[in-house]
Enzyme design. Structure first.
Site, PDB file in Angstrom:
ATOM      1  N   HIS A  37       0.880  -1.150   0.007  1.00 25.96           N
ATOM      2  CA  HIS A  37       0.053   0.085   0.046  1.00 25.96           C
ATOM      3  C   HIS A  37       0.768   1.354  -0.076  1.00 25.96           C
ATOM      4  CE1 HIS A  37      -2.768  -2.855   2.196  1.00 25.96           C
ATOM      5  NE2 HIS A  37      -3.445  -2.636   1.204  1.00 25.96           N
ATOM      6  N   LYS A 150      -0.982  -6.323  -8.336  1.00 20.42           N
ATOM      7  CA  LYS A 150      -1.158  -7.235  -7.264  1.00 20.42           C
ATOM      8  C   LYS A 150      -2.884  -7.947  -7.515  1.00 20.42           C
ATOM      9  CE  LYS A 150      -1.635 -10.072  -3.755  1.00 20.42           C
ATOM     10  NZ  LYS A 150      -2.978  -9.592  -3.048  1.00 20.42           N
TER      11      LYS A 150
HETATM   12  P1  AMP Z   1      -6.591  -3.710  -0.371  1.00 21.72           P
HETATM   13  O1  AMP Z   1      -6.533  -2.806   0.736  1.00 21.72           O
HETATM   14  O2  AMP Z   1      -6.015  -5.168  -0.371  1.00 21.72           O
HETATM   15  O3  AMP Z   1      -8.065  -3.578  -1.095  1.00 21.72           O
HETATM   16  O4  AMP Z   1      -5.645  -3.092  -1.556  1.00 21.72           O
HETATM   17  C1  AMP Z   1      -5.437  -1.766  -1.774  1.00 21.72           C
HETATM   18  C2  AMP Z   1      -4.633  -1.474  -2.922  1.00 21.72           C
HETATM   19  O5  AMP Z   1      -3.261  -1.679  -2.742  1.00 21.72           O
HETATM   20  C3  AMP Z   1      -5.264  -2.308  -4.015  1.00 21.72           C
HETATM   21  O6  AMP Z   1      -4.964  -1.446  -5.442  1.00 21.72           O
HETATM   22  C4  AMP Z   1      -4.286  -3.343  -4.283  1.00 21.72           C
HETATM   23  O7  AMP Z   1      -4.006  -3.751  -5.676  1.00 21.72           O
HETATM   24  C5  AMP Z   1      -3.087  -2.734  -3.675  1.00 21.72           C
HETATM   25  N1  AMP Z   1      -1.988  -3.634  -3.061  1.00 21.72           N
HETATM   26  C6  AMP Z   1      -2.249  -4.752  -2.400  1.00 21.72           C
HETATM   27  N2  AMP Z   1      -1.209  -5.768  -2.064  1.00 21.72           N
HETATM   28  C7  AMP Z   1      -0.136  -5.051  -2.817  1.00 21.72           C
HETATM   29  C8  AMP Z   1       1.044  -5.497  -3.310  1.00 21.72           C
HETATM   30  N3  AMP Z   1       1.817  -6.347  -2.639  1.00 21.72           N
HETATM   31  N4  AMP Z   1       1.736  -4.363  -3.983  1.00 21.72           N
HETATM   32  C9  AMP Z   1       1.216  -3.477  -4.428  1.00 21.72           C
HETATM   33  N5  AMP Z   1       0.121  -3.233  -4.366  1.00 21.72           N
HETATM   34  C10 AMP Z   1      -0.629  -3.770  -3.651  1.00 21.72           C
END
Ligand code: AMP
Length: 284
Positions: A37, A150
């Site tokens: 994030h 991701k």
């Molecule tokens: P989430 O909180 O899981 O909904 O993720 C929020 C954002 O962070 C989304 O755009 C995800 O694709 C991105 N994200 C989650 N994990 C990763 C990671 N390991 N590397 C890069 N972006 C990520």
């Protein structure tokens, strides 16, 4: 200084004066922030003057038997990480602030792109993502929005949403951030037992190997299914239960022999944790 807002109107008021001269970036998240994030926040800072990070565990994207209730909520820790990262505004609304009524009557149906891959086992997931992202776009009205690769299918769906609904927003995809052993960082990794955590990096390792076969064009000789079958067997033997392991073009279309820009996408269960990963490929 990082300022936190729990209400739509107060965030709108704060952004109003900024909007005239400054570019605004939005980074939507569900919180429980990790370095993946934070890499998106950094990317946002490269593309805008004001960075808004939303933290909202969105009920409309969770299926009935999914982990909405148990999803880790760590707002205080998240805030200190975002302060350190230099985010300007955090938007952390309650469910009631975002949805006057649930289920929401208004539907956004993303069509074929959302029916494949994760959509096969999570049939309402992407429509729920589309609703919440649309709301966030309307609340923040950012110039750019950053999403991680991701969740590759999600990124493709957001691009379609922006095109189909003519949002004046530039979508930027951030690279996957991984642990040292290769496991893609995810808030759900903490569901893994110690033993599963040791097995988990094999997912990345195996799709990397598979990617190198595709990069050498071996699928044109032995066929895609033969290549994929071997990887599925190895992962299954190690304890993964494969939800899907697919090869697509980077626009998520079925591949043709002449396609050079491909991607392997995988979702696999390890115990009670569903892991997601992907690997982009250029065929040499
Ligand atoms: P989430 O909180 O899981 O909904 O993720 C929020 C954002 O962070 C989304 O755009 C995800 O694709 C991105 N994200 C989650 N994990 C990763 C990671 N390991 N590397 C890069 N972006 C990520």
């Amino acid at each position: 200084m990082t300022t936190t807002f729990h209400h739509i109107e107060s965030l709108r008021d704060a952004l109003q004066s900024q909007r005239v001269k400054k570019r605004i970036a939005l980074v939507p998240t569900m919180g429980n922030l990790h370095d993946g994030h934070l890499s998106l926040v950094k990317l946002a800072q490269e593309h805008a003057d004001v960075v808004v990070v939303s933290i909202f565990v969105n009920p409309t994207q969770f299926g009935e038997n999914e982990d909405f209730d148990s999803y880790p909520r760590t707002l205080e820790k998240d805030m200190s990480k975002l302060t350190e990262a230099g985010a300007d505004y955090v938007f952390a609304p309650s469910v009631e602030e975002m949805y006057a009524k649930l289920p929401v009557d208004t539907k956004i149906s993303m069509g074929a792109i959302a029916e494949q891959l994760c959509g096969q086992s999570r049939s309402t997931h992407f429509d729920g993502v589309a609703i919440v992202v649309s709301k966030l776009f309307n609340i923040v009205q950012p110039d750019v929005a950053i999403f991680g690769k991701k969740d590759y299918q999600q990124l493709a769906i957001i691009r379609q949403l922006v095109q189909d609904l003519s949002y004046p927003i530039k979508i930027i995809g951030g690279e996957i951030v991984r642990a040292e052993d290769g496991l893609a960082l995810s808030s759900r990794n903490q569901y893994l037992t110690e033993k599963e955590r040791q097995t988990a990096p094999l997912l990345h390792e195996e799709i990397q190997k598979l990617a190198s076969h595709f990069a050498r064009g071996e699928h044109l000789i032995v066929g895609t299914s033969a290549l994929i079958k071997k990887t599925v067997q190895t992962l299954t033997a190690a304890g993964f239960e494969i939800d899907y392991l697919k090869i697509r073009t980077q626009q998520l279309q079925p591949i043709e022999n002449q396609d050079k820009q491909l991607i392997i996408l995988v979702a696999a269960w390890l115990g009670r944790t569903r892991l997601l990963d992907n690997q982009e490929i250029t065929v040499l």
